[in-house]
Design a protein around this motif. Sequence first.
Motif, short mmCIF file in Angstrom:
data_model
loop_
_atom_site.label_atom_id
_atom_site.label_comp_id
_atom_site.label_asym_id
_atom_site.label_seq_id
_atom_site.Cartn_x
_atom_site.Cartn_y
_atom_site.Cartn_z
N PRO A 85 0.80 -1.23 0.00
CA PRO A 85 0.00 0.00 0.00
C PRO A 85 0.83 1.28 0.00
CG PRO A 85 -0.19 -1.16 2.10
CD PRO A 85 0.54 -2.07 1.17
N ALA A 86 2.08 1.21 0.46
CA ALA A 86 2.92 2.41 0.42
C ALA A 86 3.13 2.88 -1.01
CB ALA A 86 4.26 2.15 1.10
N GLU A 87 3.02 1.96 -1.98
CA GLU A 87 3.21 2.31 -3.38
C GLU A 87 1.98 3.02 -3.96
OE1 GLU A 87 4.85 -0.97 -5.64
OE2 GLU A 87 6.44 -1.28 -4.16
N LEU A 88 0.92 3.15 -3.18
CA LEU A 88 -0.23 3.94 -3.61
C LEU A 88 0.05 5.44 -3.52
CD1 LEU A 88 -3.17 1.95 -2.02
CD2 LEU A 88 -2.93 2.50 -4.46
N SER A 89 0.96 5.80 -2.63
CA SER A 89 1.26 7.22 -2.45
C SER A 89 2.73 7.56 -2.67
CB SER A 89 0.85 7.66 -1.03
OG SER A 89 1.54 6.89 -0.06
N GLY A 90 3.52 6.56 -3.02
CA GLY A 90 4.94 6.79 -3.26
C GLY A 90 5.46 5.85 -4.33
N PRO A 91 6.73 6.00 -4.67
CA PRO A 91 7.30 5.16 -5.72
C PRO A 91 7.49 3.72 -5.26
CG PRO A 91 9.02 6.48 -4.71
CD PRO A 91 7.71 6.91 -4.10
N GLY A 92 7.70 2.86 -6.24
CA GLY A 92 7.96 1.45 -5.95
C GLY A 92 7.45 0.56 -7.04
N SER A 93 8.12 -0.56 -7.21
CA SER A 93 7.71 -1.51 -8.25
C SER A 93 7.49 -2.91 -7.71
CB SER A 93 8.77 -1.54 -9.36
OG SER A 93 10.03 -1.91 -8.82
N SER A 94 7.51 -3.08 -6.40
CA SER A 94 7.29 -4.41 -5.82
C SER A 94 5.91 -4.95 -6.18
CB SER A 94 7.45 -4.36 -4.30
OG SER A 94 8.76 -4.00 -3.95
N HIS A 95 4.96 -4.03 -6.39
CA HIS A 95 3.59 -4.46 -6.70
C HIS A 95 3.48 -5.18 -8.03
CE1 HIS A 95 3.72 -0.64 -8.96
NE2 HIS A 95 2.74 -1.15 -9.70
#
Length: 197
Positions: A85-95
């Motif tokens: 869920p942190a990638e909903l408001s910040g960067p990241g590609s783990s999803h």
Amino acid sequence: MTSGVLERALTDQPEPPLRPLPESAAAILRALDAPPRLAAHLRAVHNVACQLVDWLQTTYETVQFDADSVLFGAATHDIGKVLHPAELSGPGSSHEADGYQLLLAHGVSENAARFARTHAAWTEPDIDIDDLLVSLADKIWKAKRVPELEQLIVQRVASISGQEPWQVFMNLDEELDRIAADADQRLAFQAAYPITT
């Protein structure tokens, strides 16, 4: 049990209206009790994908693609953000990889689940027009223009349709400008829903 806020994100009608997600995608989001903001985001991107599909089918009838796959892919491309869920408001590609696995675990075919992996990987060699359309929808929903991605679509459409690349570019550019004009409303719709339930 699905939260009321998630249900509203799946069914509320903003202006301009958003088309509903494919029921199979909405059912997965409900089963996962997905963050409402994720559902709102997926609706916005899915709605843009619907517009791109309609445009391509109308303007370039000879270009063959799987419209249902594109629409399901747009409706589920970020499903892995349930786990990140942190990638909903910040960067990241783990999803991306995790979303693919999550869809497989929910009985989705590899072909339909792949968009969770490919929506940010449009330069990979095995990417087809379906993947490119989902990637484009995921950018243009917020009026973000990505020339490299758009050029890949122009090249594919020109090679299939026989139309000159410059003409395909002009047609696509006009359509993307039209879609981008509603970006503020889509962004407001997404922002109206919380990240947590």
